[in-house]
Design an enzyme around this catalytic site. Structure first.
Site, short mmCIF file in Angstrom:
data_model
loop_
_atom_site.label_atom_id
_atom_site.label_comp_id
_atom_site.label_asym_id
_atom_site.label_seq_id
_atom_site.Cartn_x
_atom_site.Cartn_y
_atom_site.Cartn_z
NE ARG A 81 -2.29 -1.42 3.56
CZ ARG A 81 -1.70 -0.69 4.49
NH1 ARG A 81 -1.73 0.64 4.43
NH2 ARG A 81 -1.11 -1.26 5.52
CG HIS A 250 -7.17 -3.42 10.10
ND1 HIS A 250 -5.88 -2.96 10.24
CD2 HIS A 250 -7.10 -4.43 9.21
CE1 HIS A 250 -5.07 -3.66 9.45
NE2 HIS A 250 -5.78 -4.57 8.83
CB SER A 272 -0.74 -3.84 8.13
OG SER A 272 -1.92 -3.13 7.83
CG ASN A 278 0.26 -16.14 12.13
OD1 ASN A 278 0.70 -17.28 12.09
ND2 ASN A 278 0.63 -15.20 11.29
CG ASP A 297 -7.35 -7.58 6.83
OD1 ASP A 297 -6.39 -7.39 7.61
OD2 ASP A 297 -7.60 -6.82 5.88
CG ASN A 387 3.28 -6.47 2.03
OD1 ASN A 387 2.69 -7.00 2.98
ND2 ASN A 387 2.66 -5.65 1.19
P1 GTP Z 1 -2.30 -7.93 7.45
O1 GTP Z 1 -2.78 -8.96 6.50
O2 GTP Z 1 -1.22 -7.06 6.88
O3 GTP Z 1 -3.38 -7.10 8.04
O4 GTP Z 1 -1.47 -8.71 8.63
P2 GTP Z 1 -1.93 -9.64 9.86
O5 GTP Z 1 -2.27 -8.78 11.04
O6 GTP Z 1 -2.96 -10.62 9.44
O7 GTP Z 1 -0.55 -10.39 10.22
P3 GTP Z 1 -0.13 -11.93 10.10
O8 GTP Z 1 -0.99 -12.84 10.94
O9 GTP Z 1 -0.01 -12.27 8.67
O10 GTP Z 1 1.31 -11.89 10.77
C1 GTP Z 1 2.38 -11.16 10.22
C2 GTP Z 1 3.68 -11.65 10.80
O11 GTP Z 1 3.65 -11.52 12.23
C3 GTP Z 1 3.94 -13.12 10.50
O12 GTP Z 1 4.92 -13.24 9.50
C4 GTP Z 1 4.43 -13.71 11.78
O13 GTP Z 1 5.78 -14.03 11.69
C5 GTP Z 1 4.28 -12.63 12.84
N1 GTP Z 1 3.46 -13.12 13.97
C6 GTP Z 1 2.15 -13.44 13.97
N2 GTP Z 1 1.74 -13.87 15.18
C7 GTP Z 1 2.83 -13.82 15.98
C8 GTP Z 1 3.06 -14.13 17.36
O14 GTP Z 1 2.17 -14.54 18.12
N3 GTP Z 1 4.34 -13.94 17.83
C9 GTP Z 1 5.34 -13.49 17.03
N4 GTP Z 1 6.55 -13.34 17.56
N5 GTP Z 1 5.17 -13.19 15.73
C10 GTP Z 1 3.93 -13.35 15.21
C1 SPV Z 2 -2.89 -4.74 5.33
O1 SPV Z 2 -1.92 -4.09 4.93
O2 SPV Z 2 -3.46 -4.49 6.43
C2 SPV Z 2 -3.42 -5.85 4.50
C3 SPV Z 2 -2.94 -5.99 3.12
O3 SPV Z 2 -4.27 -6.58 4.97
S1 SPV Z 2 -3.67 -4.84 2.03
O4 SPV Z 2 -4.76 -5.48 1.33
O5 SPV Z 2 -2.64 -4.44 1.07
O6 SPV Z 2 -4.17 -3.72 2.77
MN MN Z 3 -4.90 -5.91 7.12
#
Ligand code: GTP
Ligand code: SPV
Ligand code: MN
Length: 605
Positions: A81, A250, A272, A278, A297, A387
């Site tokens: 973004r 979000h 994000s 996770n 999300d 990303n």
């Molecule tokens: P967007 O799609 O951008 O909104 O991200 P999201 O909030 O869904 O994040 P996501 O679950 O994809 O996690 C992003 C990164 O955070 C991953 O690559 C993980 O390595 C890290 N992560 C997620 N959960 C944990 C956790 O409980 N502990 C740690 N240390 N890292 C974590």
């Molecule tokens: C974020 O950045 O919070 C995402 C990926 O979930 S995007 O669709 O690019 O916003």
């Molecule tokens: Mn997001």
């Protein structure tokens, strides 16, 4: 005629005069070679994939490894973004507030109109009707998007409900979001060569909240181009939600079931790339507990007849961060990726499967990186862009909750806020009430991540994880939260602040995170029932050492103490930063939050 224009044009699929006028306006601006009204069918999806492969935008992955899946590599300058080129064009500047870039709507439209003029020459303009949320749900909302990107359309197929059923649900209503998108790479003559990832060095992602419009130019990537996602479901929807008395957030949504079969639904706002996907799919490590996914999300919540907040996931897919996703960290996400997926900016193995950092125990000896260069584990650069993303149908997640598409939504019991904080913020804190919870959300901060196209590292305030996504003045947004609090009273969810990212002085995570976060969820579940023990601290309630289930957990006592400790000096040092943060909202900062801050100050001294 270019390959892009070879998809046959068809007639309009609706008689809605507002839609027809919108499509005519777009056609006149963009001057595409053809117009395609998308029907959302499987055949159409396959046609789009094939077209992308034919154009060199995508390649098929090994069908024995990733059935019906493609790999797409974007232009290296179009990978996230673009927050500095994202605008909220409200009539009054003060309505966009200090956290958004503002532009006058008429002036911005004049500027983009110039960029849009003829931008789709040599290409097909797709008309995409989509519903955010189950079609016809009282919580759902409709959008119509035009775009010249087959990639965007294919992603919208996975991420939203596209198709003729949307025209039926819309009827002649004017209540839909109008989205225009062009990658900004016209092919003015039949001889003009196309590129694998057309985009433009000028990018502009503009939102017109009062008229519910989105004008996006120059980028094909994620949140810039899949207009249903951040542009519609958060920036425009947050304004609509304020106007109509609901919430567009979000947040992930998850269902947690205890060994007795009792259920609670939780929504969690993390910035994000801070762990929503996770947490939404975790496999609890505590015996007898079960977690299921509703969304990863975005969360739309409205009051039900019983006065509780009911939530839907407006999306139908996951646009998730690939790096770090593995069978060890998120098995359910990995299973959702077995087939029918789009992978963007990940690495490619010799047997034409995908690879990204920390995906497997053993790194492949050779791969092609996301920039199409040969890669080996010795390379001093990652195989996947930090990303890099997967787009996967939510229905393929093995732990998707049976009620994930219930048009009524699910009643939310707890809301979690969290971010990446190496210090100060404890593993979990419970707010006294909605007002204090709103305060904790409003001061949320996190280390920057790769999800936005600027530097990583230092801390930024990201209230409710909405900093890049709130479509209006953040001070008014806080006031809206407080207003929801007054309306919902004691039927509202409890609010918690979590932090999985606290580090030791040596820079190691103190908490194992991922599946072990279920231990914190269990405490939250039991707090909602009033059973688990907590102690009062100046910042809220934290678990007593016995209240957190640590059976079989591999964390030593000193780390646990550190994780649950309320760092009084750290919080005192935080106060001037919070005051500075609050000062940016001027007199739009609600009195209620000022009160919370001065009460916190008193409790800390
Ligand atoms: P967007 O799609 O951008 O909104 O991200 P999201 O909030 O869904 O994040 P996501 O679950 O994809 O996690 C992003 C990164 O955070 C991953 O690559 C993980 O390595 C890290 N992560 C997620 N959960 C944990 C956790 O409980 N502990 C740690 N240390 N890292 C974590
Ligand atoms: C974020 O950045 O919070 C995402 C990926 O979930 S995007 O669709 O690019 O916003
Ligand atoms: Mn997001």
């Amino acid at each position: 005629m270019s390959v892009q224009a070879k998809i046959v044009a068809e007639g309009a699929k609706t008689t809605n005069p507002k839609v027809l006028a919108f499509v005519e306006e777009a056609k006149a601006l963009f001057k595409p070679d053809a117009v395609r009204w998308c029907d959302g069918s499987k055949e159409e999806y396959q046609e789009l994939l094939k077209l992308m492969v034919d154009c060199g935008t995508a390649m098929w992955l090994n069908p024995d490894k990733r059935g019906n899946s493609i790999l797409v590599r974007s232009d290296p300058a179009d990978v996230a973004r673009v927050e500095d080129q994202t605008y909220i064009c409200s009539v009054k500047k003060e309505d966009a507030g200090p956290t958004n870039n503002w532009a006058d709507p008429a002036e911005m439209k004049a500027t983009i109109t110039k960029l849009y003029d003829g931008a789709m020459q040599g290409r097909t303009m797709y008309v995409v009707p989509y519903s955010m949320g189950p079609v016809g749900s009282p919580i759902a909302g409709i959008g119509v998007m035009v775009t010249d990107s087959a990639y965007a359309v294919a992603n919208m197929h996975i991420m939203t409900r596209v198709g003729d059923k949307v025209w039926k649900a819309l009827g002649d209503s004017e209540d839909f979001v109008r989205g225009m998108h062009s990658v900004g790479y016209p092919l003015p003559t039949p001889k003009t060569a196309d590129v694998p990832w057309p985009c433009n060095s000028t990018k502009n992602i503009s939102h017109f909240p009062e008229t519910r419009e989105i004008w996006s130019f120059g980028s094909g990537y994620g949140g810039n181009a899949l207009l249903g996602k951040k542009c519609h479901a958060l920036r425009i929807a947050s304004v609509k939600a304020r106007d109509e008395g609901w919430m567009a957030e979000h947040m992930l949504i998850l269902k947690l079931t205890n060994p007795k079969g009792e259920v609670k639904y939780m929504a969690a706002a993390f910035p994000s790339a801070c762990g929503k996907t996770n947490l939404a799919m975790l496999n609890p490590t505590i015996p007898g507990w079960k977690a299921e996914t509703i969304g990863d999300d975005i969360c739309w919540m409205k009051f039900g007849e019983d006065g509780r907040l009911y939530a839907i996931n407006p999306e139908t897919g996951f646009f998730g961060v690939a790096p770090g996703t593995s069978e060890a960290s998120n098995l359910n996400a990995m299973r959702a990726l077995d087939e029918n997926c789009i992978f963007t900016n990940v690495g490619l193995t010799e047997d034409e499967d995908v690879y990204w950092e920390d995906m497997t125990k053993h790194k492949p000896a050779h791969a092609i990186d996301w920039m199409r260069r040969p890669w080996t584990p010795e390379a001093d650069r990652p195989a996947a862009h930090p990303n890099a993303r997967f787009t996967a149908p939510a229905s393929q997640c093995p732990v998707i909750a049976p009620e994930w598409e219930d048009p009524k939504g699910v009643p939310i019991d707890a809301i979690l806020f969290g971010g990446r904080r190496a210090s100060v913020v404890p593993l979990v804190t419970e707010a006294e009430d909605w007002k204090q919870g709103t305060f904790l959300g409003s001061i949320m901060a996190s280390e920057k991540t790769a999800a936005a196209a600027d530097a990583k590292g230092d801390i930024r305030r990201d209230p409710m994880a909405m900093l890049p996504f709130c479509g209006y003045h953040m001070g008014d947004y806080f006031a809206h939260w407080l207003k929801i609090g007054e309306k919902g009273g004691d039927k509202l969810p409890k609010i918690f602040y979590v932090n999985w990212f606290r580090k030791s002085p040596e820079g190691k995570f103190l908490w194992p995170g991922f599946a072990e976060n279920s231990r914190v969820l269990k405490w939250i579940f039991e707090r909602c029932d009033g059973t688990a023990e907590a102690i009062d601290t100046p910042i809220g309630k934290v678990p007593t050492e016995d209240a957190l289930d640590t059976d079989g957990l591999d964390v030593d006592d000193s780390a646990l103490k550190e994780l649950l400790k309320v760092d009084i000096d750290g919080w005192k040092a935080e106060l001037p930063l919070i005051r500075e943060h609050y000062a940016t909202f001027g007199d739009k900062l609600p009195q209620g939050l000022r009160e919370e801050l001065s009460q916190l100050e008193k409790r800390l001294s």
